[in-house]
Write a protein that holds these residues in place. Sequence first.
Motif, short mmCIF file in Angstrom:
data_model
loop_
_atom_site.label_atom_id
_atom_site.label_comp_id
_atom_site.label_asym_id
_atom_site.label_seq_id
_atom_site.Cartn_x
_atom_site.Cartn_y
_atom_site.Cartn_z
N ALA A 79 1.06 -0.86 -0.26
CA ALA A 79 0.04 -0.11 0.17
C ALA A 79 1.00 1.01 0.19
O ALA A 79 0.65 2.08 -0.76
CB ALA A 79 -0.74 -0.11 0.97
N MET A 80 2.32 1.25 0.65
CA MET A 80 2.47 2.18 1.02
C MET A 80 3.92 2.13 -0.57
O MET A 80 3.59 3.88 -1.33
CB MET A 80 3.88 2.50 1.91
N ARG A 81 3.65 1.39 -0.93
CA ARG A 81 4.29 1.57 -1.84
C ARG A 81 3.62 2.14 -3.48
O ARG A 81 4.03 3.00 -4.41
CB ARG A 81 5.48 -0.15 -2.57
N ALA A 82 1.98 1.57 -2.94
CA ALA A 82 1.46 2.15 -4.56
C ALA A 82 1.59 3.50 -3.31
O ALA A 82 0.05 4.49 -4.77
CB ALA A 82 -0.19 1.54 -3.95
N GLY A 83 1.53 4.48 -3.13
CA GLY A 83 0.86 5.96 -2.69
C GLY A 83 -0.03 6.27 -1.29
O GLY A 83 -0.39 7.22 -1.59
N ILE A 84 -0.52 4.90 -1.08
CA ILE A 84 -1.39 5.17 0.94
C ILE A 84 -0.78 5.44 1.57
O ILE A 84 0.17 5.15 1.26
CB ILE A 84 -2.10 3.45 0.00
N ARG A 85 -1.13 6.54 1.99
CA ARG A 85 -0.54 7.77 3.14
C ARG A 85 -1.89 7.27 4.42
O ARG A 85 -2.72 6.94 4.25
CB ARG A 85 0.19 8.37 2.94
N LYS A 86 -0.78 7.46 5.61
CA LYS A 86 -1.55 7.79 7.04
C LYS A 86 -2.54 8.55 6.88
O LYS A 86 -1.99 9.71 6.56
CB LYS A 86 -0.42 7.88 7.71
#
Lengths: 73, 366
Positions: free
Chosen positions: B308-315
């Motif tokens: 998810a992080m690598r796909a661009g999703i952020r906290k």
Amino acid sequence: MRRITTLACLVMILSVAPTFSRTADGQTRDEQVLKDRDLLSENDNWYYDDLDAATLEAAKQKKPMMIVLRCIP
Amino acid sequence: MVRLQEIKSLADQFICVRLIKCNSLDLQLFQFDYDLTFAAFFLSADKTIIARYGTRNSHDSAEQDVSIKGLAATMASVLKLHKDFDNKKKWVVGKQPGKFRVDVPENFSKLSRFDSELTYEKEVSKSCIHCHQIRDAYREDYRDRNLPVPDKVMYPNPTPLLLGLRFETDSRATVAKVTTNSLAQKSGIKAGDLVQTLNGQAICSTADVQWVLHNQGKTGALDFVIKRPTTLKDTFAKINAKIALDEGWRAKSDISWRTSTWDLRRIVGGGMYLENISDSKRKQLKIPEDKMALNVRSVGKYGQHAVAMRAGIRKGDILVRFNERTDLMSETEVIAYGMQNAKKNQMVTLEFIRNGKPITIKYKLQ
């Protein structure tokens, strides 16, 4: 042989330990596993990881078995 | 009140066994809630299951679910059942295990790297199969076979809270609280009631209630026999209460507290940890009450948990759509959708709100 009661073992096993790699008293998970083994395997009232032997004893003594599964954190 | 001496006296009447690993655990016998950190089985010498003990309702409040006194109450009821056991086996017939997919955990491909014994001499904790890994492996086994995970595996050992029942921690099965307008309240169950049997099985613990629930189908029928204190001292009334479980009952379970859900977050969410947003935040974002709005509480940073992080999703991103679905109202529902309606390696499209603006992100499920 160190004398440890069944009750003490139960309390120890049931106590909720932290889920960090190192506990408040500084023990690593590996150290906790080894401590658990030492505590239980030295206790005449507990079968440590030996269900077959416990089953034979249960049949002999006509007692039910209490089998505790407690994750070492 | 159970005194410590009484607990010791109870324990002395059992053959006590400590199982310290799930490596080589007989899964045709030991079927229980694998997300627990403490579980106890009570068996006769012929390995008939008399009772289970151990329950959990949240990640942080284990002390509300198990206690030494509660265990002692279960032990006392087991001893009563065990006396003249041959004539009482009908009370535990329903507690016996069913056929499990594999005989031992190492037979799941996900756990095949483990040996049947621990390596005490080197990194012993790493050689141990933990209970929750059985659940992880069981679900992944369905995934690997391109099969949807069945409800029973997705939502295992449902808690009595689903019925609106909370049991006293220190009792074997005394009702502590009944939720207003719940199935339990509608059936007539009241606080103070002691459950004697459920569907003909002797109830020695909350875990025994959960086992009955676990084995219900898409719909179900629960027949409680209850002992209810009367106004006269030491007298009780026998009460029957029935609860019908409608289709979809099990999917109301909240699995977010379960340790095994961490692996599901990887599979479905690419490592996202979702939580419901507050009502005020929902109003601020003008998202209707019946539409998805889940806050990304965190994203994994390493390995397969960082998809998810690598796909661009952020906290702090707000998830409002998962593929075509905008009606998934909790993390549990998102995960169940992914495990039951989407396949391994399938590309999914997610829509988020970030800083008030919509963004779309894609990644592959695992």
